[in-house]
Design a protein around this motif. Sequence first.
Motif, PDB file in Angstrom:
ATOM      1  N   GLN A  53      46.629 -36.559 -25.731  1.00 14.28           N
ATOM      2  CA  GLN A  53      46.955 -37.582 -25.065  1.00 14.28           C
ATOM      3  C   GLN A  53      45.950 -38.432 -24.565  1.00 14.28           C
ATOM      4  OE1 GLN A  53      48.406 -34.122 -24.009  1.00 14.28           O
ATOM      5  NE2 GLN A  53      49.616 -34.606 -25.761  1.00 14.28           N
ATOM      6  N   GLN A  80      48.104 -31.637 -29.951  1.00 12.03           N
ATOM      7  CA  GLN A  80      48.151 -33.131 -29.893  1.00 12.03           C
ATOM      8  C   GLN A  80      47.142 -33.349 -28.765  1.00 12.03           C
ATOM      9  OE1 GLN A  80      48.680 -35.545 -31.044  1.00 12.03           O
ATOM     10  NE2 GLN A  80      50.474 -35.807 -32.253  1.00 12.03           N
ATOM     11  N   GLY A 114      45.220 -32.183 -23.348  1.00 12.38           N
ATOM     12  CA  GLY A 114      46.064 -31.665 -24.607  1.00 12.38           C
ATOM     13  C   GLY A 114      45.462 -30.294 -24.675  1.00 12.38           C
ATOM     14  N   SER A 115      45.527 -30.025 -26.121  1.00 11.75           N
ATOM     15  CA  SER A 115      45.231 -28.560 -26.550  1.00 11.75           C
ATOM     16  C   SER A 115      43.704 -28.659 -26.633  1.00 11.75           C
ATOM     17  CB  SER A 115      45.734 -28.182 -27.979  1.00 11.75           C
ATOM     18  OG  SER A 115      45.338 -29.091 -29.122  1.00 11.75           O
TER      19      SER A 115
END
Length: 123
Positions: A3, A1, A26-27
């Motif tokens: 952010q 996800q 995020g990732s």
Amino acid sequence: QVQLVESGGGLVQAGGSLRLSCAASGSIFRVFSINTMGWYRQAPGKQRELVATIIRGGNTNYADSVKGRFTISRDNSRNTVYLQMSSLKLEDTAVYYCNAGTKSDLLLPGDYWGQGTQVTVSS
């Protein structure tokens, strides 16, 4: 996800300036997959509307109502997009939302949204 965290909103007098920032986190894979970033806004009783968008390569798109007053930019190394707002008008009052997506599309929002930051322009 992914952010998106916005900052920089607040209260300003008409004719003044504000700078919004939005950082993506995020990732690693998903953050590096982001292509288009942008800003949308929603005033009370109105639909959310596009303010400005920018793709990774630097092309931009602006709503007619903000052309010449707002400038969108991004720092790809920081995964951050900015909105410099000048000559603010009462009608710029709205909640401003950061948006990001993996497609190269300056006209439609991507999948990721920030929580919104309030911009209030007073007379």
